[in-house]
Design a protein around this motif. Structure first.
Motif, PDB file in Angstrom:
ATOM      1  N   ARG A   2       8.526   2.888  -3.543  1.00 45.14           N
ATOM      2  CA  ARG A   2       7.584   2.112  -4.359  1.00 45.14           C
ATOM      3  C   ARG A   2       8.408   1.284  -5.348  1.00 45.14           C
ATOM      4  NH1 ARG A   2       2.338   2.228  -5.848  1.00 45.14           N
ATOM      5  NH2 ARG A   2       1.794   1.982  -8.039  1.00 45.14           N
ATOM      6  N   SER A  20       9.029  -7.188   0.183  1.00 43.26           N
ATOM      7  CA  SER A  20       7.919  -6.815   1.063  1.00 43.26           C
ATOM      8  C   SER A  20       8.334  -6.820   2.537  1.00 43.26           C
ATOM      9  CB  SER A  20       6.716  -7.725   0.834  1.00 43.26           C
ATOM     10  OG  SER A  20       7.011  -9.051   1.216  1.00 43.26           O
ATOM     11  N   THR A  26       7.580   0.714   0.756  1.00 40.01           N
ATOM     12  CA  THR A  26       6.239   1.086   1.217  1.00 40.01           C
ATOM     13  C   THR A  26       5.140   0.499   0.348  1.00 40.01           C
ATOM     14  OG1 THR A  26       6.369   3.143  -0.037  1.00 40.01           O
ATOM     15  CG2 THR A  26       7.027   3.210   2.290  1.00 40.01           C
ATOM     16  N   SER A  27       5.460   0.205  -0.918  1.00 32.21           N
ATOM     17  CA  SER A  27       4.484  -0.474  -1.767  1.00 32.21           C
ATOM     18  C   SER A  27       5.206  -1.263  -2.849  1.00 32.21           C
ATOM     19  CB  SER A  27       3.475   0.504  -2.373  1.00 32.21           C
ATOM     20  OG  SER A  27       4.022   1.242  -3.422  1.00 32.21           O
ATOM     21  N   ALA A  47       0.508  -6.892  -2.393  1.00 27.08           N
ATOM     22  CA  ALA A  47       1.048  -5.988  -3.411  1.00 27.08           C
ATOM     23  C   ALA A  47      -0.062  -5.529  -4.352  1.00 27.08           C
ATOM     24  CB  ALA A  47       2.136  -6.705  -4.210  1.00 27.08           C
ATOM     25  N   GLU A  48       0.211  -4.456  -5.056  1.00 20.97           N
ATOM     26  CA  GLU A  48      -0.700  -4.001  -6.107  1.00 20.97           C
ATOM     27  C   GLU A  48      -0.466  -4.864  -7.340  1.00 20.97           C
ATOM     28  OE1 GLU A  48      -0.569   0.264  -6.864  1.00 20.97           O
ATOM     29  OE2 GLU A  48       0.400   0.473  -4.905  1.00 20.97           O
TER      30      GLU A  48
END
Length: 95
Positions: A2, A20, A26-27, A47-48
């Protein structure tokens, strides 16, 4: 893994694309002082979105990339707020 990304301008967007594309990432969590920039990068790279650097750090990323021209004064407060994290700051900036 992450990864947090602080900064969603030209260089931040470049790093978001690179990160990415890595299988080991993974995030990706993105924030910027200009929410619309962070929103655009987050949308482009699935993405967050974090409201600010403190929120990003609180989300417990494995690593953080700072792609911002703003002096990294936030790192001091991040270290105090998350003392369990080891912090290594490396700069490619001429400053």
């Amino acid at each position: 893994m992450r990864i947090g990304l602080i900064g969603a301008g030209r260089i931040g967007a470049f790093h978001a694309g690179t990160l990415s594309a890595l299988d080991s990432v993974t995030s990706l969590v993105v924030t910027d002082a200009f929410p619309e920039a962070a929103r655009a990068v987050a949308q482009t790279y699935a993405a967050e979105l974090a409201a600010d650097a403190a929120t990003l750090i609180a989300s417990r990323p494995d690593a953080v990339v700072i792609a911002s021209s703003t002096p990294p004064t936030w790192t001091c407060s991040a270290r105090r707020s998350q003392p369990a994290y080891r912090c290594s700051v490396r700069s490619r900036s001429p400053r």
